[in-house]
Motif scaffolding. Structure first.
Motif, PDB file in Angstrom:
ATOM      1  N   GLY A  61      35.950  44.304  47.384  1.00  0.00           N
ATOM      2  CA  GLY A  61      36.778  45.473  47.285  1.00  0.00           C
ATOM      3  C   GLY A  61      36.992  46.335  48.493  1.00  0.00           C
ATOM      4  N   GLN A  62      36.187  45.897  49.512  1.00  0.00           N
ATOM      5  CA  GLN A  62      36.620  46.478  50.783  1.00  0.00           C
ATOM      6  C   GLN A  62      37.740  45.783  51.526  1.00  0.00           C
ATOM      7  N   ASN A  63      37.389  44.554  51.525  1.00  0.00           N
ATOM      8  CA  ASN A  63      38.390  43.725  52.193  1.00  0.00           C
ATOM      9  C   ASN A  63      39.566  42.931  51.649  1.00  0.00           C
ATOM     10  N   GLY A  64      39.634  43.011  50.243  1.00  0.00           N
ATOM     11  CA  GLY A  64      40.791  42.458  49.369  1.00  0.00           C
ATOM     12  C   GLY A  64      41.979  42.932  49.374  1.00  0.00           C
ATOM     13  N   GLY A  65      42.301  43.941  50.258  1.00  0.00           N
ATOM     14  CA  GLY A  65      43.688  44.285  50.479  1.00  0.00           C
ATOM     15  C   GLY A  65      43.953  45.131  49.002  1.00  0.00           C
ATOM     16  N   ALA A  66      45.132  45.318  48.654  1.00  0.00           N
ATOM     17  CA  ALA A  66      45.632  45.858  47.351  1.00  0.00           C
ATOM     18  C   ALA A  66      45.055  45.498  46.089  1.00  0.00           C
ATOM     19  N   SER A  67      44.480  44.164  45.841  1.00  0.00           N
ATOM     20  CA  SER A  67      43.886  43.576  44.866  1.00  0.00           C
ATOM     21  C   SER A  67      42.423  43.815  44.858  1.00  0.00           C
ATOM     22  N   GLY A  68      42.038  44.137  46.165  1.00  0.00           N
ATOM     23  CA  GLY A  68      40.591  44.057  46.458  1.00  0.00           C
ATOM     24  C   GLY A  68      39.600  45.160  45.152  1.00  0.00           C
ATOM     25  N   PRO A  69      40.046  46.031  44.974  1.00  0.00           N
ATOM     26  CA  PRO A  69      39.253  46.897  43.738  1.00  0.00           C
ATOM     27  C   PRO A  69      39.253  46.316  42.471  1.00  0.00           C
ATOM     28  N   LEU A  70      40.334  45.769  42.137  1.00  0.00           N
ATOM     29  CA  LEU A  70      40.274  44.891  40.940  1.00  0.00           C
ATOM     30  C   LEU A  70      39.396  43.682  40.945  1.00  0.00           C
ATOM     31  N   ALA A  71      39.448  43.007  42.020  1.00  0.00           N
ATOM     32  CA  ALA A  71      38.536  41.716  42.229  1.00  0.00           C
ATOM     33  C   ALA A  71      37.146  42.378  42.402  1.00  0.00           C
ATOM     34  N   CYS A  72      36.858  43.228  42.813  1.00  0.00           N
ATOM     35  CA  CYS A  72      35.464  43.799  42.871  1.00  0.00           C
ATOM     36  C   CYS A  72      35.090  44.107  41.510  1.00  0.00           C
ATOM     37  N   TYR A  73      35.873  44.726  40.772  1.00  0.00           N
ATOM     38  CA  TYR A  73      35.816  45.298  39.424  1.00  0.00           C
ATOM     39  C   TYR A  73      35.277  44.065  38.476  1.00  0.00           C
TER      40      TYR A  73
END
Length: 95
Positions: A61-73
């Motif tokens: 979520g922190q390092n994944g760029g624009a798709s980070g929050p979705l990947a974290c979720y």
């Protein structure tokens, strides 16, 4: 003698420039590290075990760029974190 006096001055400028770069790098890195920590703290406060999978999700979520929050979720949902908690935690990671 003028050439000899220039070396210490150049060295001082080089040391000052290096110190400035290190200070800026540290200042820029600190907020990113805090974001993953905020994600983990949020989940810990809601009685989730913060182990390697949670840490990995918050890091994404922190390092994944624009798709980070979705990947974290998606990662948090996969380990049975409630959707509302996963959303809030991942948004904290990307701040």
């Amino acid at each position: 003698m003028a050439a000899g006096g220039g070396v210490p001055r150049r060295l001082a400028v080089l040391v000052a420039a290096t110190a400035a770069v290190v200070a800026c790098s540290t200042a820029l890195a600190a907020p990113a590290q805090a974001s993953s920590a905020k994600c983990q703290e949020y989940l810990r406060a809601r009685n989730y075990v913060v182990g390697p999978k949670v840490r990995a999700a918050c890091d994404v979520g922190q390092n994944g760029g624009a798709s980070g929050p979705l990947a974290c979720y998606v990662s948090l949902l996969a380990i049975e974190v409630e959707a509302a908690h996963a959303s809030t935690a991942c948004n904290a990671a990307s701040d």
